[in-house]
Design a protein around this motif. Structure first.
Motif, PDB file in Angstrom:
ATOM      1  N   TRP A   1      -2.686   1.212  -1.767  1.00 48.96           N
ATOM      2  CA  TRP A   1      -4.062   1.119  -1.259  1.00 48.96           C
ATOM      3  C   TRP A   1      -4.975   2.194  -1.831  1.00 48.96           C
ATOM      4  CZ3 TRP A   1      -0.086  -0.969   1.428  1.00 48.96           C
ATOM      5  CH2 TRP A   1      -0.304  -2.212   2.036  1.00 48.96           C
TER       6      TRP A   1
ATOM      7  N   ASP B   1      -1.219   3.631  11.680  1.00 51.94           N
ATOM      8  CA  ASP B   1      -1.819   2.467  11.027  1.00 51.94           C
ATOM      9  C   ASP B   1      -0.724   1.429  10.749  1.00 51.94           C
ATOM     10  OD1 ASP B   1      -3.057   0.616   9.319  1.00 51.94           O
ATOM     11  OD2 ASP B   1      -4.266   2.144   8.334  1.00 51.94           O
TER      12      ASP B   1
ATOM     13  N   THR C   1      -1.070  -1.355   8.935  1.00 50.78           N
ATOM     14  CA  THR C   1      -1.350  -2.182   7.755  1.00 50.78           C
ATOM     15  C   THR C   1      -0.128  -2.331   6.864  1.00 50.78           C
ATOM     16  OG1 THR C   1      -3.659  -1.452   7.773  1.00 50.78           O
ATOM     17  CG2 THR C   1      -2.844  -2.456   5.749  1.00 50.78           C
TER      18      THR C   1
ATOM     19  N   HIS D   1       2.126  -5.832   6.033  1.00 49.33           N
ATOM     20  CA  HIS D   1       2.278  -6.370   4.682  1.00 49.33           C
ATOM     21  C   HIS D   1       3.747  -6.431   4.259  1.00 49.33           C
ATOM     22  CE1 HIS D   1      -2.091  -5.907   4.331  1.00 49.33           C
ATOM     23  NE2 HIS D   1      -1.998  -6.686   3.273  1.00 49.33           N
TER      24      HIS D   1
END
Length: 222
Positions: free
Chosen positions: A178, A186, A188, A192
């Motif tokens: 990222w 977090d 994220t 994924h």
């Protein structure tokens, strides 16, 4: 076709070199700065770097590239002829050519480096996956089907393959994929990885390709 990453900020030289290399049959991506240059590593065969660039200089860019992919050929192409510059360049790069130069010599040096770094291991097999590392095509050997990755799934798996057998922390993965600092809590990255496992694992509930290293991060092991 051989794909060259060429970083040169002077338009006259860049146009001339790019045109000549394309006429010789190379595919050339020409950048005027080294910003995000590492993103091209998985899709190119060799890098040609000038030293004097806006932002990061060629030395810094080349060293970053070698940290990412040690077996990746780099040719420094610079007007700086001082011995100390050549020594610094050759401390990480694989060749150093000074300007002015003849295009035939540049082409010959490219060919030498490509032969030296020629790989016979462009196919990687992990469990039931056959991975073509040049373009990161993934084949499920059991189903004889290609697995299609999208967006961040692709870049995340690419990062794992570039760091095969290494235990990677959440911070390393998030920053590498990222390009931002990981913030504890977090979700994220975790989301994924779950989506990626659903694509590549035979049993996503019991993953054996993307291993969870408890308390540290993840690893893809061959």
């Amino acid at each position: 076709m051989v794909h060259i990453l060429y970083i040169e900020d002077e338009s006259e030289i860049g146009n001339w070199v790019t045109k000549d290399l394309k006429e010789r049959g190379y595919d050339v991506t020409w950048l005027k700065s080294g910003e995000n240059a590492e993103e091209y590593l998985a899709t190119v065969d060799i890098a040609i770097l000038d030293i004097m660039l806006p932002g990061l200089d060629g030395f810094s860019i080349g060293k970053r590239m070698k940290r990412e992919m040690q077996n990746f050929p780099i040719l420094m192409l610079s007007a700086r002829t001082a011995v100390e510059d050549k020594i610094e360049g050759l401390s990480f790069a694989d060749d150093y050519l000074t300007k002015p130069f003849h295009p035939d010599e540049l082409a010959a040096r490219i060919d030498v480096l490509l032969r030296r770094f020629q790989k016979n291991d462009d196919i990687l097999e992990i469990q039931h996956l056959k991975i073509y590392t040049k373009d990161l095509r993934i084949i499920d050997k059991n189903k004889e089907e290609e697995i299609q990755l999208t967006g961040k799934q692709y870049y995340l798996f690419q990062y794992f393959i570039r760091h095969l057998n290494q235990i990677l922390t959440k911070e390393q993965l998030y920053e590498g994929v990222w390009g931002e600092t990981y913030i504890e809590g977090d979700k994220t990255l975790m989301v994924h990885i779950r989506y990626l496992r659903e694509k590549i694992e035979e049993n996503p509930g019991k993953p054996i390709i993307i291993e969870t290293i408890r308390g540290i991060g993840y690893r893809v092991k061959q």
